[in-house]
Scaffold this motif. Structure first.
Motif, PDB file in Angstrom:
ATOM      1  N   LEU A  37       0.826  -1.201   0.000  1.00  0.00           N
ATOM      2  CA  LEU A  37       0.000   0.000   0.000  1.00  0.00           C
ATOM      3  C   LEU A  37       0.863   1.255   0.000  1.00  0.00           C
ATOM      4  N   PRO A  38       0.396   2.316  -0.643  1.00  0.00           N
ATOM      5  CA  PRO A  38       1.159   3.574  -0.655  1.00  0.00           C
ATOM      6  C   PRO A  38       1.347   4.174   0.745  1.00  0.00           C
ATOM      7  N   ARG A  39       0.313   4.135   1.583  1.00  0.00           N
ATOM      8  CA  ARG A  39       0.404   4.705   2.919  1.00  0.00           C
ATOM      9  C   ARG A  39       0.375   3.627   3.999  1.00  0.00           C
ATOM     10  N   GLY A  40      -0.580   2.739   3.943  1.00  0.00           N
ATOM     11  CA  GLY A  40      -0.678   1.646   4.906  1.00  0.00           C
ATOM     12  C   GLY A  40      -1.847   1.798   5.858  1.00  0.00           C
ATOM     13  N   TYR A  41      -2.341   0.666   6.319  1.00  0.00           N
ATOM     14  CA  TYR A  41      -3.422   0.613   7.296  1.00  0.00           C
ATOM     15  C   TYR A  41      -2.823   0.734   8.690  1.00  0.00           C
ATOM     16  N   VAL A  42      -3.374   1.656   9.496  1.00  0.00           N
ATOM     17  CA  VAL A  42      -2.902   1.840  10.870  1.00  0.00           C
ATOM     18  C   VAL A  42      -3.931   1.190  11.800  1.00  0.00           C
ATOM     19  N   ASP A  43      -3.498   0.136  12.523  1.00  0.00           N
ATOM     20  CA  ASP A  43      -4.426  -0.555  13.419  1.00  0.00           C
ATOM     21  C   ASP A  43      -4.570   0.199  14.739  1.00  0.00           C
ATOM     22  N   GLY A  44      -5.367  -0.331  15.639  1.00  0.00           N
ATOM     23  CA  GLY A  44      -5.656   0.296  16.926  1.00  0.00           C
ATOM     24  C   GLY A  44      -4.443   0.531  17.799  1.00  0.00           C
ATOM     25  N   SER A  45      -3.403  -0.278  17.633  1.00  0.00           N
ATOM     26  CA  SER A  45      -2.200  -0.120  18.449  1.00  0.00           C
ATOM     27  C   SER A  45      -1.166   0.794  17.783  1.00  0.00           C
ATOM     28  N   GLY A  46      -1.488   1.325  16.594  1.00  0.00           N
ATOM     29  CA  GLY A  46      -0.576   2.221  15.893  1.00  0.00           C
ATOM     30  C   GLY A  46       0.361   1.535  14.919  1.00  0.00           C
ATOM     31  N   THR A  47       0.242   0.227  14.764  1.00  0.00           N
ATOM     32  CA  THR A  47       1.084  -0.514  13.820  1.00  0.00           C
ATOM     33  C   THR A  47       0.612  -0.239  12.394  1.00  0.00           C
ATOM     34  N   VAL A  48       1.558   0.029  11.517  1.00  0.00           N
ATOM     35  CA  VAL A  48       1.241   0.279  10.112  1.00  0.00           C
ATOM     36  C   VAL A  48       1.429  -1.013   9.326  1.00  0.00           C
ATOM     37  N   HIS A  49       0.401  -1.392   8.575  1.00  0.00           N
ATOM     38  CA  HIS A  49       0.412  -2.605   7.751  1.00  0.00           C
ATOM     39  C   HIS A  49       0.378  -2.172   6.293  1.00  0.00           C
ATOM     40  N   ARG A  50       1.457  -2.448   5.543  1.00  0.00           N
ATOM     41  CA  ARG A  50       1.532  -2.018   4.146  1.00  0.00           C
ATOM     42  C   ARG A  50       1.541  -3.176   3.161  1.00  0.00           C
ATOM     43  N   ALA A  51       2.249  -4.245   3.483  1.00  0.00           N
ATOM     44  CA  ALA A  51       2.361  -5.382   2.564  1.00  0.00           C
ATOM     45  C   ALA A  51       1.136  -6.265   2.706  1.00  0.00           C
ATOM     46  N   GLY A  52       0.689  -6.824   1.596  1.00  0.00           N
ATOM     47  CA  GLY A  52      -0.471  -7.702   1.647  1.00  0.00           C
ATOM     48  C   GLY A  52      -0.525  -8.625   0.453  1.00  0.00           C
ATOM     49  N   VAL A  53      -1.571  -9.448   0.453  1.00  0.00           N
ATOM     50  CA  VAL A  53      -1.796 -10.404  -0.629  1.00  0.00           C
ATOM     51  C   VAL A  53      -3.268 -10.363  -0.998  1.00  0.00           C
ATOM     52  N   MET A  54      -3.522 -10.255  -2.298  1.00  0.00           N
ATOM     53  CA  MET A  54      -4.893 -10.299  -2.822  1.00  0.00           C
ATOM     54  C   MET A  54      -5.005 -11.513  -3.728  1.00  0.00           C
ATOM     55  N   ARG A  55      -6.136 -12.214  -3.632  1.00  0.00           N
ATOM     56  CA  ARG A  55      -6.355 -13.366  -4.499  1.00  0.00           C
ATOM     57  C   ARG A  55      -7.311 -12.981  -5.624  1.00  0.00           C
ATOM     58  N   LEU A  56      -7.342 -13.801  -6.657  1.00  0.00           N
ATOM     59  CA  LEU A  56      -8.289 -13.583  -7.738  1.00  0.00           C
ATOM     60  C   LEU A  56      -9.714 -13.696  -7.201  1.00  0.00           C
ATOM     61  N   ALA A  57     -10.604 -12.914  -7.737  1.00  0.00           N
ATOM     62  CA  ALA A  57     -12.010 -12.950  -7.332  1.00  0.00           C
ATOM     63  C   ALA A  57     -12.732 -14.087  -8.037  1.00  0.00           C
ATOM     64  N   THR A  58     -13.711 -14.630  -7.346  1.00  0.00           N
ATOM     65  CA  THR A  58     -14.588 -15.636  -7.942  1.00  0.00           C
ATOM     66  C   THR A  58     -15.924 -14.971  -8.261  1.00  0.00           C
ATOM     67  N   ALA A  59     -16.768 -15.669  -8.990  1.00  0.00           N
ATOM     68  CA  ALA A  59     -18.104 -15.144  -9.270  1.00  0.00           C
ATOM     69  C   ALA A  59     -18.846 -14.909  -7.957  1.00  0.00           C
ATOM     70  N   ARG A  60     -18.670 -15.812  -6.997  1.00  0.00           N
ATOM     71  CA  ARG A  60     -19.323 -15.671  -5.693  1.00  0.00           C
ATOM     72  C   ARG A  60     -18.883 -14.383  -4.993  1.00  0.00           C
ATOM     73  N   ASP A  61     -17.585 -14.062  -5.095  1.00  0.00           N
ATOM     74  CA  ASP A  61     -17.075 -12.831  -4.480  1.00  0.00           C
ATOM     75  C   ASP A  61     -17.781 -11.597  -5.034  1.00  0.00           C
ATOM     76  N   GLU A  62     -18.130 -11.629  -6.303  1.00  0.00           N
ATOM     77  CA  GLU A  62     -18.774 -10.475  -6.913  1.00  0.00           C
ATOM     78  C   GLU A  62     -20.286 -10.470  -6.711  1.00  0.00           C
ATOM     79  N   LEU A  63     -20.869 -11.635  -6.467  1.00  0.00           N
ATOM     80  CA  LEU A  63     -22.330 -11.714  -6.298  1.00  0.00           C
ATOM     81  C   LEU A  63     -22.796 -11.510  -4.857  1.00  0.00           C
ATOM     82  N   ILE A  64     -22.102 -12.092  -3.897  1.00  0.00           N
ATOM     83  CA  ILE A  64     -22.535 -12.020  -2.497  1.00  0.00           C
ATOM     84  C   ILE A  64     -22.676 -10.588  -1.985  1.00  0.00           C
TER      85      ILE A  64
END
Length: 151
Positions: A37-64
């Motif tokens: 991420l360009p900036r990062g997610y800051v959790d409740g304790s102040g930790t910044v989370h920038r690296a992540g993994v995204m998977r391919l979407a399924t039809a179910r992911d788009e319908l639900i």
């Protein structure tokens, strides 16, 4: 007729499905994609989370998400629910839910929306073309970055 399908364990990073044809050639499909991420997610304790993994979407992911009351009330919320479904991990967080996506900086949400579009459209918006003048072959991105019908 039976076909052999080998799938690596889900615990393996970048897990991909593999299929073998009669000649023994193996095609693999990459299903998970790392990002930062360009900036990062800051959790409740102040930790910044920038690296992540995204998977391919399924039809179910788009319908639900379409059945989600929050999406029915506000169609812009669709991307929040959809992104939360396809994020495998964000920093050390493995249970990514809509509340986490809501707390992202706007630039990070825009990044994830674009990343989602790119990995799920891979191979569908590019065309191999040849220059009529010099006969050089190259790929052209047909998506244009906009919505269908827009230029």
């Amino acid at each position: 007729m039976r076909r052999t399908i080998a799938t690596p364990s889900a615990a393996e990073p970048g897990a991909a499905a593999a299929t073998a044809d009669r000649a023994g050639h193996v095609d693999t499909l990459r299903t998970e994609f790392a990002f930062e991420l360009p900036r990062g997610y800051v959790d409740g304790s102040g930790t910044v989370h920038r690296a992540g993994v995204m998977r391919l979407a399924t039809a179910r992911d788009e319908l639900i998400p379409l059945r989600d009351d929050r999406v029915r009330e506000n169609s812009a919320y669709l991307s929040v629910v959809l992104i939360s479904r396809v994020l495998v991990r964000l920093g050390s967080i493995e249970d990514v839910h809509p509340g986490i996506i809501e707390d992202l900086f706007a630039s990070d949400l825009a990044f994830l929306q674009d990343f989602y579009r790119r990995i799920n459209a891979e191979g569908h918006t590019r065309a191999a073309v040849t220059c009529p003048s010099c006969q050089e072959s190259f790929a052209v991105d047909l998506s244009g970055g906009g919505r269908l019908g827009e230029s």
